[in-house]
Design an enzyme around this catalytic site. Structure first.
Site, mmCIF file in Angstrom:
data_model
loop_
_atom_site.group_PDB
_atom_site.id
_atom_site.type_symbol
_atom_site.label_atom_id
_atom_site.label_comp_id
_atom_site.label_asym_id
_atom_site.label_seq_id
_atom_site.Cartn_x
_atom_site.Cartn_y
_atom_site.Cartn_z
ATOM 1 C CB THR A 17 11.985 5.218 -15.498
ATOM 2 O OG1 THR A 17 11.643 6.483 -14.885
ATOM 3 C CG2 THR A 17 12.265 4.223 -14.407
ATOM 4 C CB ALA A 256 2.855 14.054 -16.057
ATOM 5 C CE LYS A 257 10.578 10.351 -14.282
ATOM 6 N NZ LYS A 257 11.140 9.125 -13.787
ATOM 7 N NE ARG A 258 0.165 11.810 -18.589
ATOM 8 C CZ ARG A 258 0.063 11.774 -17.285
ATOM 9 N NH1 ARG A 258 0.906 11.035 -16.580
ATOM 10 N NH2 ARG A 258 -0.870 12.449 -16.654
ATOM 11 C CG ASP A 259 3.434 16.796 -19.752
ATOM 12 O OD1 ASP A 259 2.514 16.352 -20.452
ATOM 13 O OD2 ASP A 259 3.273 17.269 -18.625
#
Ligand code: GLU
Length: 289
Positions: A17, A256-259
């Site tokens: 993802t 987090a993955k969003r970093d």
């Protein structure tokens, strides 16, 4: 002759993802190191059953970044979307045991039902499914399915807990853990948009791939309770578990993955060598190996 120990088989199971980031690369390093130290096998599995969120470009990029980091795996990559029939067979066995039911509720209906009930039971991810469709009469289920109503398939957790009986599993760091079969309530086994769920496919694949040691982040520990429940119901052996700590930035904040800046791709493009990136991952893990 002493007892013959089964060979150690570990796996890394990313969902494509997004790009490989520091946190998941650390999971891959742990799994690979544990296999290599024991002269065992390290497998790679792509968990892409969530067809709306997974992308083939990310899969290709994750494989490339793992190779660049020197985290080579053994054998062929198992891509879950190529194996829906395996999950369908397991679901059929649970159905034959009378442990599953179709659920026609929409998300909004579930939310309304929860809001209306005085004491909705909560699980690790929030309120649990209130069980509305568990009470539908068999004829009504048939009628709705025949009418083409969209539905997911859920596990009847109370009935399953009774069939499975008490159980436990071992986490290397935490020791024996008593199984909590009701922790996730009547969780989804097959979603409306895909014929399986994370919980079902991970359990089936760890079994089919002969995984003996599941290494993964401690954020997934609550799910292990229901994976072991499914293993009991399906007659699978229970592997050993090693849930590791999550890696943090220097201020102790969980990554987090969003970093986006913490993807392996961006570190690689900034000119760091694979050794330097591996060192950085271990440093962020606070020396946990
Ligand atoms: N596919 C899961 C993830 O990317 C990993 C699940 C597991 O290791 O069991 O978070």
């Amino acid at each position: 002759m002493g007892p013959v120990m089964p060979p150690v088989v570990t796996r890394f199971a990313p969902s494509p993802t997004g790009l490989l980031h520091l946190g998941s690369a650390y999971s891959a390093m742990v799994a690979r190191n544990r296999a290599r130290e024991a002269g065992g096998r390290f497998l790679l599995r792509i968990e892409d059953t969530d067809i709306r969120r997974c992308r083939r470009e990310y899969e290709t990029a994750i494989l490339e970044d793992l190779k660049w980091l020197g985290l080579d795996w053994d054998g062929a990559v198992r891509r879950q979307s190529d194996h829906f029939s395996d999950y369908g067979r397991a679901l059929g066995r649970l159905d034959a045991l009378g442990l599953v039911y179709p659920c026609f509720c929409s998300r909004a209906e579930i939310e309304r039902e929860i809001a209306a009930s005085a004491s909705a039971p909560h699980g690790p991810d929030g309120p649990l499914y209130p069980g509305t469709c568990r009470h539908l009469a068999p004829a009504e289920r048939k009628r709705r399915i025949a009418a083409g109503r969209e539905h997911c398939v859920r596990l009847d957790s109370e009935r399953s807990a009774a069939v499975a009986g008490p159980f436990e599993f071992i986490d290397e760091r935490r020791g024996r853990i008593e199984g909590q079969p009701l922790l996730m309530g009547d969780f989804v086994l097959a979603r409306k948009d895909t014929p399986t769920s994370y919980h079902l496919s991970v359990t089936v694949d760890d079994h089919l791939q002969g995984v003996t040691l599941v290494t993964r982040g401690e954020d997934i520990l609550p799910s292990t309770h229901v994976h072991v429940l499914l293993q009991r119901l399906l007659g699978y052996a229970t592997p050993l578990y090693a849930h590791h700590g999550l890696i943090t930035d220097p201020t102790g904040r969980r990554l987090a993955k969003r970093d986006k800046d913490l993807t392996i791709r961006s570190l690689r493009e900034s000119g760091l060598s694979p050794e330097e990136v591996r060192r950085r991952i271990l440093a962020a893990a606070g020396g946990q190996a």
